[in-house]
Motif scaffolding. Sequence first.
Motif, PDB file in Angstrom:
ATOM      1  N   ASP A 111       0.921  -1.278   0.046  1.00 19.54           N
ATOM      2  CA  ASP A 111       0.092   0.075  -0.025  1.00 19.54           C
ATOM      3  C   ASP A 111       0.824   1.306  -0.172  1.00 19.54           C
ATOM      4  N   ILE A 112       2.230   1.263  -0.020  1.00 20.19           N
ATOM      5  CA  ILE A 112       2.945   2.248   0.298  1.00 20.19           C
ATOM      6  C   ILE A 112       3.192   3.001  -1.218  1.00 20.19           C
ATOM      7  N   ILE A 113       3.063   4.097  -1.407  1.00 14.79           N
ATOM      8  CA  ILE A 113       3.267   4.855  -2.632  1.00 14.79           C
ATOM      9  C   ILE A 113       4.484   5.691  -2.709  1.00 14.79           C
ATOM     10  N   PHE A 114       5.551   5.377  -3.499  1.00 14.35           N
ATOM     11  CA  PHE A 114       6.878   5.973  -3.653  1.00 14.35           C
ATOM     12  C   PHE A 114       6.782   7.413  -4.715  1.00 14.35           C
ATOM     13  N   CYS A 166       0.566   6.784   1.656  1.00 17.75           N
ATOM     14  CA  CYS A 166      -0.042   5.197   1.634  1.00 17.75           C
ATOM     15  C   CYS A 166      -1.475   5.524   1.051  1.00 17.75           C
ATOM     16  N   ASN A 167      -1.963   4.425   0.440  1.00 23.73           N
ATOM     17  CA  ASN A 167      -3.357   4.523   0.002  1.00 23.73           C
ATOM     18  C   ASN A 167      -4.249   3.867   0.814  1.00 23.73           C
ATOM     19  N   SER A 168      -3.919   3.533   1.970  1.00 23.55           N
ATOM     20  CA  SER A 168      -4.785   2.921   2.884  1.00 23.55           C
ATOM     21  C   SER A 168      -5.100   3.795   4.187  1.00 23.55           C
ATOM     22  N   TYR A 169      -6.168   3.626   4.830  1.00 26.02           N
ATOM     23  CA  TYR A 169      -6.305   4.331   6.259  1.00 26.02           C
ATOM     24  C   TYR A 169      -5.474   3.647   7.322  1.00 26.02           C
ATOM     25  N   ASP A 170      -5.210   2.408   7.114  1.00 25.07           N
ATOM     26  CA  ASP A 170      -4.552   1.699   8.099  1.00 25.07           C
ATOM     27  C   ASP A 170      -3.007   1.800   8.077  1.00 25.07           C
TER      28      ASP A 170
END
Length: 795
Positions: free
Chosen positions: A633-636, A645-649
């Motif tokens: 889910d990490i965006i670089f 990140c594209n997650s709420y977690d």
Amino acid sequence: MEEMEEELKCPVCGSFYREPIILPCSHNLCQACARNILVQTPESESPQSRRASGSGVSDYDYLDMDKMSLYSEADSGYGSYAGFASAPTTPCQKSPNGVRVFPPAMPPPAAHLSASLAPVPRNSCITCPQCHRSLILDDRGLRGFPKNRVLEGVIDRYQQSKAAALKCQLCEKAPKEATVMCEQCDVFYCEPCRLRCHPPRGPLAKHRLVPPAQGRVSRRLSPRKISTCTDHELENHSMYCVQCKMPVCYQCLEEGKHSSHEVKALGAMWKLHKSQLSQALNGLSDRAKEAKEFLVQLRNMVQQIQENSVEFEACLVAQCDALIDALNRRKAQLLSRVNKEHEHKLKVVRDQISHCTVKLRQTTGLMEYCLEVIKENDPSGFLQISDALIRRVHLTEDQWGKGTLTPRMTTDFDLNLDNTPLLQSIHQLDFVQMKASSPVPAAPLLQLEDCCTHNNSATLSWKQPPLSTVIAEGYILELDDGNGGQFREVYVGKETMCTVDGLHFNSTYSARVKAFNKTGVSQYSKTLVLQTSEDTDSEEQALTFPSSSERLQLRRMSPFSSTLNLQPNFSGRSCFDIRSSAHQLSLHSSLQSLNAPGCNFETQSAPFSQLVDIKKLVAVAWFAFDPGSAHSDIIFSNDNLTVTCNSYDDRVVLGKTGFSKGVHYWELTIDRYDNHPDPAFGVACIDVMKDMMLGKDDKAWAMYVDNNRSWFMHNNSHTNRTEGGITKGATIGVLLDLNRRTLTFSINEDQQGPIAFENMEGLFFPAVSLNRNVQVTLHTGLPIPDFYSSRASIA
């Protein structure tokens, strides 16, 4: 219908749900089971005690489990039960479904039945046995959780559809046939369980016992319970809050809790979510259909493999028999190889059949359960679980789309036997072709001009000797542990250049390489000794470094280049210049156990900046975030220096460089922050959990911070709450001193709290955990900050 049964059973007791409640994580629990796994928090950590002390913090802080140091944790396996805080802790057990849960506080079944009537103790928290998320209960206790009426209705219909005799609900192993049903307890008993758990005396004497068939009819004819608001028990749900994704009553709108939220008609949202779930099921149904066809294909492959095996064995036997006695011993060897190939193919296909069958059964069970849920006519109950079901359906469909419906094995036997050679060559007979008696490859030559080190990484390059006529099929690179230990293989393949990351700083490694082909393995190349970046000593740590403005300029500079002189133990001790080169292959390895003796590799650093002498920054490490080990889910961006990140977690990302010696400092600037999430910064081992906040497990040491305060956390233990938070544009500093084995944090270049962690020993990687509301940028190659360098000089 039977495949749906696992969806209808409680993860704690393993039986069908009884009075199920919906947790905030969308999982379900029996109300009695929820009470059994309650854990009582210390009085000093309770919201009431903090209000009494006048701390003035909001209720949100008390409900956030990440900001409280609980004495009991579900993952630890130990805890004290609500109402029994003085009793000794009890190890956790596994439920019939394999989920780790706490054993019931009161073992007798009678206590279990009446547990839902007793009040919930103060300061209780509950941990979901499936996702292990925890939360503190408010004054309403378990009444604050909505009842899952839809699930109750599905279970009723499922039980009514089963034609088998009614079974006792209290038998532990093989349930016996029920003889009576208590209308008040709503439980079926066999005769032994009735005598043990429902004696005809005391308060239970007034209960009415009826035959099981009559009890089933009365249960079926009982009026369906209507879902009511959890905040206003006398009010039915009338609207749906789009922002909170939950049904609400008119009092919720009038009292202001949802007054500013967007609300829609309950019936309209009920129909919309049913439509969305139906559309999602259509896609999943197509996947299930493809899976069934794929299973037919795999079963046909099994039959084809069997037929091809028989045919191939017959051909092989015919060829070998033609060679009379001289081929008999060789024939047995070849048959053995064919049988092994046969078994290997069958094993691969059967394993894939088994795996696909399990996934198909789970998918079918979920489909049937969703179809039953769609039949539910209670809009409020349906909307309570529809979002979770839609997510599960999409997730299950995505799992089918990742190459799972592609055969892993072919049916053909790629083995050819050539029986034309003369009898004197019979012992050289092999599959495919005659085994050539070619020599092994020559030892590779290290290309010294392309070998180099950078920080704690080493790049090596080699080639075959120019006059060698024997082709090498691959190479094996070996490295020792940097302490004179044994050599270990770190790369096997066809490439002639390799970069090894994660080495120790200030260590000397020996490297060698050898080639191989079908005939055998070559001799080793010459041994090359590589020196990783050195550490600064205590005298260098006390030197004066650039000012804050100069440090900001240093952050944006490229890593320095250096000229390295190699003195190998070759004859003549020739000197070579080594320069940086493009890397064709990168291996991420901690390599904590690699190395052997060799020659010296000395470093003569050249200046790279007019701001600071290179000798003062000899241990400075330049690195970026590592996409290879990060959560998906990490965006670089920004050359892997900026992450979100594209997650709420919370999701974890590590740096590319690991540290085991020396003093290291890096900073992270907050590019985006909305004052709600709690990003965490620190260090971690390479095998840290990537799907939870940094510091939740024993593989990470971190500081997590909000807009007001910060905490240190390791192994889910929260310590040293310190005032002072972060905003957009703030700078977080992380200082890892492995000479003193300490970890220290700073905010905006001022030390935050005391020394966070001591006795740090091992290999540590820079680490961050964040969600979609946070974006940070990494800055490396920085000098030791002023607050620490002054303290080091005093020490």
